[in-house]
Design a protein around this motif. Structure first.
Motif, PDB file in Angstrom:
ATOM      1  N   PHE A 167     -52.528  47.724   1.439  1.00  0.00           N
ATOM      2  CA  PHE A 167     -52.048  46.464   0.876  1.00  0.00           C
ATOM      3  C   PHE A 167     -52.559  46.262  -0.550  1.00  0.00           C
ATOM      4  O   PHE A 167     -51.889  45.626  -1.376  1.00  0.00           O
ATOM      5  CB  PHE A 167     -52.450  45.295   1.766  1.00  0.00           C
ATOM      6  CG  PHE A 167     -51.582  45.162   2.984  1.00  0.00           C
ATOM      7  CD1 PHE A 167     -50.254  44.795   2.875  1.00  0.00           C
ATOM      8  CD2 PHE A 167     -52.092  45.426   4.251  1.00  0.00           C
ATOM      9  CE1 PHE A 167     -49.450  44.681   3.988  1.00  0.00           C
ATOM     10  CE2 PHE A 167     -51.296  45.315   5.378  1.00  0.00           C
ATOM     11  CZ  PHE A 167     -49.968  44.943   5.241  1.00  0.00           C
ATOM     12  N   GLY A 168     -53.732  46.798  -0.860  1.00  0.00           N
ATOM     13  CA  GLY A 168     -54.192  46.755  -2.237  1.00  0.00           C
ATOM     14  C   GLY A 168     -53.256  47.517  -3.163  1.00  0.00           C
ATOM     15  O   GLY A 168     -52.943  47.062  -4.270  1.00  0.00           O
ATOM     16  N   VAL A 169     -52.779  48.682  -2.713  1.00  0.00           N
ATOM     17  CA  VAL A 169     -51.826  49.456  -3.502  1.00  0.00           C
ATOM     18  C   VAL A 169     -50.496  48.724  -3.618  1.00  0.00           C
ATOM     19  O   VAL A 169     -49.879  48.678  -4.696  1.00  0.00           O
ATOM     20  CB  VAL A 169     -51.625  50.848  -2.863  1.00  0.00           C
ATOM     21  CG1 VAL A 169     -50.487  51.591  -3.548  1.00  0.00           C
ATOM     22  CG2 VAL A 169     -52.911  51.664  -2.954  1.00  0.00           C
ATOM     23  N   ILE A 170     -50.029  48.136  -2.528  1.00  0.00           N
ATOM     24  CA  ILE A 170     -48.749  47.415  -2.544  1.00  0.00           C
ATOM     25  C   ILE A 170     -48.770  46.308  -3.595  1.00  0.00           C
ATOM     26  O   ILE A 170     -47.771  46.048  -4.269  1.00  0.00           O
ATOM     27  CB  ILE A 170     -48.452  46.845  -1.146  1.00  0.00           C
ATOM     28  CG1 ILE A 170     -48.108  47.982  -0.171  1.00  0.00           C
ATOM     29  CG2 ILE A 170     -47.305  45.831  -1.195  1.00  0.00           C
ATOM     30  CD1 ILE A 170     -47.978  47.533   1.273  1.00  0.00           C
ATOM     31  N   SER A 171     -49.910  45.653  -3.764  1.00  0.00           N
ATOM     32  CA  SER A 171     -49.992  44.537  -4.719  1.00  0.00           C
ATOM     33  C   SER A 171     -49.844  44.984  -6.163  1.00  0.00           C
ATOM     34  O   SER A 171     -49.615  44.151  -7.047  1.00  0.00           O
ATOM     35  CB  SER A 171     -51.321  43.793  -4.540  1.00  0.00           C
ATOM     36  OG  SER A 171     -52.408  44.603  -4.986  1.00  0.00           O
TER      37      SER A 171
END
Length: 541
Positions: free
Chosen positions: A401-405
């Motif tokens: 989810f950090g990458v998705i952001s």
């Protein structure tokens, strides 16, 4: 006259319960920090709140971690119970507390970041309603309305302010999770469930972008969560009627030595498990998960996806092992069906998703089915394998989810899969990190996902669940397809001319993603340290 009678009545002294403060120190630190955070939010000027709240949150987690480490070094292997046996602090509790604190620290970093989304991912005021703005109507359902108008405090051109109430919410939710996994009676467990749930309901509706979608997610989560809490409470009442107690050990003793009908016992267990599995995103009790994962602010989604899963399955492990371990042959058949349903709901419906956050949501449903294999084993290997799986899955999911952001366009995060086409040409590093994390979720060797699945499947095989392991392997192969689809899309598809930009992460997001990636690699290569700790003790009762 009544006063005279009361004055003459014998007074029976009540002894205060013994409290092992050293054992529960990490929990007390987090609860105290949450209360202090509320006071800071009430009395500090707005411009001072963000740095102070971030500092308080990080320091509180660090202090709780230090007290946990000091106690764990001398903790008895059999564990202890305190507060009139309402809280059990044993090796599984300590392991889960350590996991929650580490995941909570990384989540705080994602929540605190103000560089990926200028001003932070949260609205400037909790009271702020959705502004009327441009609406793009898509294919219906939860993702059809995209509302991205932002109203913030200050003069035009100022950096938008950040909603800092999210920090006390996070600390209270984390405290509730720690109490949830340590609860040794069902009433304490229910209170902890509400303490961890209520802040999450609010946090889901605080997105700065796509605010209508965020508020819809919060309402769905709240309404379905209320139903799940009611199921849990009704199950608690039935079990109290059966055993005459809400303590897990008393329920176990009643189930092992009673000649009465088991209708209340298994009816109560069924309702109790519904409430617990709702919180763990286990199919078919998963209906909130895709919409809430998609609509909530991505840092909150990361926090929920990692920490809530740990809390829910920590509680499931304790309930099944301590209270219902002696009756596992009676309920295991139903749990088989639930595990199979969860694995295939997550795997098959995940294939149809076009939004990356919804895809990860269905992935979490499939992983919940895999986790049930270890929870059902009722063996030492099943406990340690499940605990390790929670640790590994939590950090991988949080980093995802950090990458998705970081993949963004003019409307905020570019979560539609078509927008990820050719991402490797725009940012090879980000695409490489995402590929590694997706391979970990698929269970490829040299990642934590492979070791975690191997540990859980081995425990299930040793306990005679070979057919279920075969089914889990098939479901795992299906889930690998939609992970690899994203990899192929990033590396072998043409980049759209109006493709999204890749935002350079700030220090906080960089630390969170790096922590997730490093632990995903280390737990795949050197898993023995975590596995040895997880298998070093049993549940206290």
């Amino acid at each position: 006259m009544i006063a005279t009678v009361l004055a003459q009545a014998p007074v029976t002294p009540i002894d205060a319960p013994a409290i092992d403060y050293a054992a529960i120190a990490p929990l007390l630190v987090m609860l105290a920090a949450a209360c202090i955070s509320v006071l800071l939010e009430a009395f500090l000027p707005r411009h001072q709140r963000w740095p102070v709240q971030v500092a308080l949150s990080v320091v509180a987690i660090a202090v709780a971690g230090v007290t946990l480490g000091i106690y764990a070094g001398n903790a008895p292997a059999a564990g202890v119970t305190t507060l009139s046996d309402a809280v059990a602090v044993d090796v599984p509790t300590l392991f889960l507390w350590g996991t929650l604190l580490l995941l909570g620290l990384a989540s705080i970093f994602l929540i605190a970041d103000r560089s990926v989304e200028p001003g932070g991912a949260f609205v400037a005021s909790a009271e702020e309603r959705a502004a009327v703005g441009t609406t793009v109507t898509g294919g219906g359902g939860a993702g059809s309305d995209v509302e991205h108008v932002d109203r913030s405090y200050g003069a035009p051109g100022d950096v938008p302010t950040m909603q800092t109430e999210v920090f006390p919410f996070t600390l209270f939710a984390l405290s509730g999770m720690m109490a949830f996994v340590a609860a040794n009676d069902l009433l304490t467990m229910f209170i902890a469930l509400e303490v961890l749930s209520l802040p999450l309901y609010l946090m889901c509706g605080l997105a700065r972008r796509r605010r209508l979608l965020s508020q819809e997610a919060a309402v769905k989560y709240f309404l379905l969560g209320a139903f799940a809490s009611a199921f849990f409470l009704y199950g608690l009442a039935l079990l109290y009627g059966y055993a005459g107690s809400v303590k897990l050990t008393d329920i176990a003793n009643a189930a092992a030595g009673s000649v009465r009908s088991d209708t209340l016992l298994f009816g109560g267990l069924a309702l109790l498990v519904v409430g617990l599995m709702f919180k763990g995103s286990v199919g078919p009790f998963h209906t909130w998960t895709p919409d809430v994962y998609q609509g909530a602010p991505t840092p909150v989604t990361a926090f929920m996806g990692a920490c809530t899963k740990v809390a829910a399955f920590g509680a499931i492990l304790r309930v099944l092992n301590v209270a219902f371990g002696s009756t596992h042959w009676e309920w295991r058949g139903v749990m088989w069906a639930v595990a199979i349903a969860s694995m295939f709901i997550g795997a098959i419906l995940g294939l149809t998703q076009t939004d990356v956050k919804r895809m990860v949501a269905y992935s979490s449903i499939a992983h919940a089915g895999f986790l049930l294999l270890g929870a059902m084993a009722i063996t030492k290997e099943g406990i340690s394998g499940t605990l390790f799986y929670l640790l590994a899955y939590g950090f991988t999911t949080l980093a995802v989810f950090g990458v998705i952001s970081l993949v963004r366009d003019g409307d905020g995060e570019a979560t539609h899969l078509s927008r990820w086409a050719g991402l490797a040409k725009r940012s090879p590093v980000l695409a490489g990190v995402m590929t590694f994390l997706l391979l970990a979720l698929a269970g490829i060797p040299l990642t934590s996902g492979f070791t975690a699945k191997f540990a859980v499947f081995s425990a299930a095989l040793q306990d005679g669940m070979a057919p279920l392991v075969v089914i889990a392997l098939v479901a795992s192969a299906i889930t690998a397809f939609f992970y690899l689809r994203v990899v192929v899309l990033m590396y072998f598809s043409e980049t759209p001319t109006d493709g999204p930009t890749v935002t350079v992460p700030g220090a906080f997001t960089t630390v969170a993603i790096t922590l997730g990636v490093v632990l995903t690699l280390l737990l795949g290569i050197v898993p023995s340290l975590a596995l040895d700790w997880a298998s070093a003790g049993v549940f206290a009762g």
